[in-house]
Design an enzyme around this catalytic site. Structure first.
Site, PDB file in Angstrom:
ATOM      1  N   HIS A  14       0.916   6.196  10.796  1.00 43.22           N
ATOM      2  CA  HIS A  14       1.894   5.102  10.765  1.00 43.22           C
ATOM      3  C   HIS A  14       2.517   4.995   9.389  1.00 43.22           C
ATOM      4  O   HIS A  14       1.856   5.220   8.380  1.00 43.22           O
ATOM      5  CB  HIS A  14       1.246   3.770  11.154  1.00 43.22           C
ATOM      6  CG  HIS A  14       0.026   3.425  10.345  1.00 43.22           C
ATOM      7  ND1 HIS A  14      -1.217   3.973  10.615  1.00 43.22           N
ATOM      8  CD2 HIS A  14      -0.144   2.624   9.284  1.00 43.22           C
ATOM      9  CE1 HIS A  14      -2.098   3.494   9.749  1.00 43.22           C
ATOM     10  NE2 HIS A  14      -1.455   2.679   8.915  1.00 43.22           N
ATOM     11  N   HIS A  72       4.395   2.330   6.850  1.00 40.54           N
ATOM     12  CA  HIS A  72       4.660   0.924   6.577  1.00 40.54           C
ATOM     13  C   HIS A  72       6.065   0.800   5.985  1.00 40.54           C
ATOM     14  O   HIS A  72       6.416   1.551   5.060  1.00 40.54           O
ATOM     15  CB  HIS A  72       3.706   0.384   5.512  1.00 40.54           C
ATOM     16  CG  HIS A  72       2.252   0.358   5.902  1.00 40.54           C
ATOM     17  ND1 HIS A  72       1.592  -0.794   6.255  1.00 40.54           N
ATOM     18  CD2 HIS A  72       1.317   1.352   5.985  1.00 40.54           C
ATOM     19  CE1 HIS A  72       0.317  -0.531   6.519  1.00 40.54           C
ATOM     20  NE2 HIS A  72       0.128   0.778   6.360  1.00 40.54           N
TER      21      HIS A  72
END
Ligand code: AMP
Length: 137
Positions: free
Chosen positions: A101, A103
């Site tokens: 992922h 951010h």
């Protein structure tokens, strides 16, 4: 190889709710549940990869293309002065969810937050911010 499903795979599967911002065949973007700043967004590939190191190139390309587009929408939606991108790859870097992922963290001139500091959304604020970011896409 099988592994225990991470929380982000459960979000992709619709087993856990999220404040969704964007979705296509390859990626999903949603608000971080414990945000460093208003509008803190996570963009994840739908295909399971633990981090950048096991991510196929075509997945990485789709992820960064989505991150670029969503970063602009986050910046406009919360009127940020800047955007910080952060990706932890491996436990020693601070990775806690072992599904890749990125951010997207909005930054504001003159706002200095301590390392690890988080903000809290008031009732209804997360829904509103998620839909404002979506509206800027
Ligand atoms: P990292 O340390 O890079 O693995 O960051 C994981 C991030 O996932 C943290 O910022 C958490 O606040 C966030 N997070 C964990 N669970 C959820 C969830 N259910 N929905 C949204 N964000 C989450």
């Amino acid at each position: 190889m099988t592994h225990e499903k991470t929380i982000f795979e459960k979000i992709v599967a619709g087993e856990i709710p999220c404040h969704k911002i964007y979705e296509d065949d390859a990626v999903l973007a949603f608000l971080d549940i414990n945000p460093s700043e208003r509008g803190h967004t996570l963009v994840i590939p739908k295909q399971h990869c633990e981090n950048i190191h096991d991510m196929p190139d075509e997945v990485a390309q789709k992820l960064i293309t989505a991150v670029k587009k969503i970063s602009g929408a986050v910046k406009k939606a919360v009127a940020a002065d800047a955007i910080m991108l952060r990706m932890n790859n491996g436990a020693a870097s601070g990775q806690m969810v072992f599904h890749a992922h990125m951010h997207i963290v909005p930054k504001f001139e003159g706002v200095f937050r301590k390392a690890g500091e988080h903000i809290k959304y008031v009732e209804g604020e997360a829904e509103k911010i998620a839909s404002e970011i979506s509206a800027h896409l």
